[in-house]
Enzyme design. Sequence first.
Site, short mmCIF file in Angstrom:
data_model
loop_
_atom_site.label_atom_id
_atom_site.label_comp_id
_atom_site.label_asym_id
_atom_site.label_seq_id
_atom_site.Cartn_x
_atom_site.Cartn_y
_atom_site.Cartn_z
N GLU A 146 61.97 94.89 101.24
CA GLU A 146 62.53 93.73 100.55
C GLU A 146 63.99 93.45 100.91
OE1 GLU A 146 61.68 94.37 96.38
OE2 GLU A 146 59.57 94.74 96.79
N ASN B 3 58.53 95.96 104.91
CA ASN B 3 57.64 95.60 103.80
C ASN B 3 58.32 94.58 102.88
OD1 ASN B 3 55.16 96.24 102.24
ND2 ASN B 3 56.57 97.10 100.72
N HIS C 35 51.47 90.67 95.92
CA HIS C 35 51.46 90.56 94.46
C HIS C 35 51.12 89.10 94.16
CE1 HIS C 35 52.91 94.56 93.73
NE2 HIS C 35 53.89 94.38 94.61
N GLU D 234 50.51 96.02 98.69
CA GLU D 234 50.69 96.19 97.24
C GLU D 234 49.84 95.18 96.48
OE1 GLU D 234 54.84 96.33 96.13
OE2 GLU D 234 55.40 97.43 97.93
N ASP E 173 47.74 93.10 94.07
CA ASP E 173 47.24 92.94 92.70
C ASP E 173 47.21 91.44 92.41
OD1 ASP E 173 49.99 92.54 92.20
OD2 ASP E 173 50.23 94.50 91.25
O1 9MR Z 1 55.21 99.68 90.56
C1 9MR Z 1 56.56 100.04 90.57
C2 9MR Z 1 57.08 100.19 89.16
O2 9MR Z 1 56.44 101.29 88.54
C3 9MR Z 1 58.58 100.38 89.17
O3 9MR Z 1 59.07 100.39 87.86
C4 9MR Z 1 59.23 99.27 89.96
C5 9MR Z 1 60.72 99.47 90.06
O4 9MR Z 1 61.33 98.39 90.60
O5 9MR Z 1 58.69 99.25 91.27
C6 9MR Z 1 57.35 98.96 91.29
O6 9MR Z 1 56.87 98.84 92.60
C7 9MR Z 1 57.44 97.81 93.39
C8 9MR Z 1 57.45 98.29 94.82
O7 9MR Z 1 58.09 99.51 94.92
C9 9MR Z 1 58.07 97.26 95.73
N1 9MR Z 1 57.46 95.98 95.60
C10 9MR Z 1 57.34 95.48 94.24
C11 9MR Z 1 56.64 96.52 93.36
C12 9MR Z 1 56.40 95.95 91.97
O8 9MR Z 1 57.60 95.71 91.33
#
Ligand code: 9MR
Length: 512
Positions: A160, A201, A237, A267, A269
């Site tokens: 990101e 990513n 997402h 990722e 969903d």
């Molecule tokens: O799923 C993850 C969540 O448990 C954490 O709190 C969060 C912290 O920012 O990150 C989430 O995973 C993220 C991933 O690492 C990067 N892309 C977005 C995902 C969803 O927020």
Amino acid sequence: MSSPARQRALAVGLAGALALVAALGGASAAAEGPTLAAAAARTGRQIGVAVAHDPLVREIAYGRLIAREFSSITPENELKWSPMAPAPEVVDDSRWETVLAAAAAAGQQVRGHTLLWDQQLPSWAVALPDAALLAAQRAHTERLLAATSGRIAVWDVVNEALEDDGSLSRTAMWRAGGERHLTDTFRTARQMAPEAKLFYNDYGVEGINPKSDGMFAVLRRWRAAGVPVDGVGLQCHLKAGEAPPVAQLRANIQRLGGLGLDVHLTEIDVQVRHLDGSDWGRDAVQARLLHQWVEACVAEPACTALTFWGLSDRHTWVDHAHGDDRPLLFDDELEPKLSYFAVRAALLGKPDPTCAVERLPEGGFDKGMGGWRASGGQGAVVEGPSGGPALRVSGRTATWQGPVRTVTDSVADGLPLRARAQVTVGPGGPAKVALTAHVIDGAGERFVPLAAGQAQPGRWTALEGALSIDLKAPVRSVELYVEGPPAGQELWLDGASLRVDCPAAAGAKVRP
Ligand code: 9MR
């Protein structure tokens, strides 16, 4: 790294891992047919899931299902910097060690997530001056690459780093080092983890838009400059109804593949809580979308792996970040949802089984009223004009009276359904027959005509029409009405069906 902390951490990690290996012995029968992993393997692809440490050590069924269904895993948070570095000079590797041990026991590949991200940074590191933050970050990257050596198949090296307009962002993480810091991290990763595929990513880059255009330009530049980037992760997402057209996903995968990059959907969903209607309807919308997206991946040689961001609707970041939702393949009880079957079918090159689910159910009235009732007059299942049981409504005192069935539990905004009914009339001459939806929702009460025809007494007539209603919350009820003949004339129903209206209907039936 402080060695007492590290030793303690390792001990905890190994104990957790051993408990887990014991739990992996008996595979739960989640669903008949091939597992997702087996279905994906037929296309030469990996299918993965984001795994969280806590449920892994607390819920036996969670680890079992993950081991059974998936060929790859991504630690959801455990390989991020802050969870493993609570304070300067303190390192706790126990959580990711536990997750990696479970993956190794199950023979799964690991996607490492992530080396460089401007979120989930330790608060002590964020407080450092820029140059010190950069140095600490470099030291962390090198330590982690060494600690995980040989165990990570794919690294999300940079996560990101793009703004929505497609430019590289200038957040705290790399304002001191600039783009160079990103490309250096790829070079370090190549040097220290030569066996790993190295990925960029990001989210919001699945279709064609300014951000994905910018990403394409950056990756093309990096490839030309010899930066060791092997692939790109499209996070996916998604929000039902707002996802980019699947044709854009394919075009995007093709152009990225043209740079020599592998593409992973990393990722996945699908949020559905905003759709008005029933849970079943929302799940059906989700399953339709996932079937199309997985089908697109399977059709594109560059798309070599896909990962879901969590195992079940009980284990999803969406609930915490946005509100209660049902974005994944398994429900709260770890039962496979429509989306599970849709994804597996797409991997196997089969049509979406969601389209074959019968909701009324079809098949006549052998077992009684089948949920139908009379909206007026008297309803009874008796022998019909062509033999076999049928529903007869007699003693009708108005044209609108006849068989009626509540279908509220099948609808959702954006879910096209197709309703069908076999009807006829009793003695009294040919009569108009109609199929109508009676809707009560946030927009009020209305009658939506679905189909109409002319019935001859004693001869079955098929009424068929699309049930595609713009629903508004709260959806109180949706009913199917069979109606039309003059008062006094009997109205008969032989059977009816309600299915998701798919362009090419699937053949096989699955359980609803
Ligand atoms: O799923 C993850 C969540 O448990 C954490 O709190 C969060 C912290 O920012 O990150 C989430 O995973 C993220 C991933 O690492 C990067 N892309 C977005 C995902 C969803 O927020």
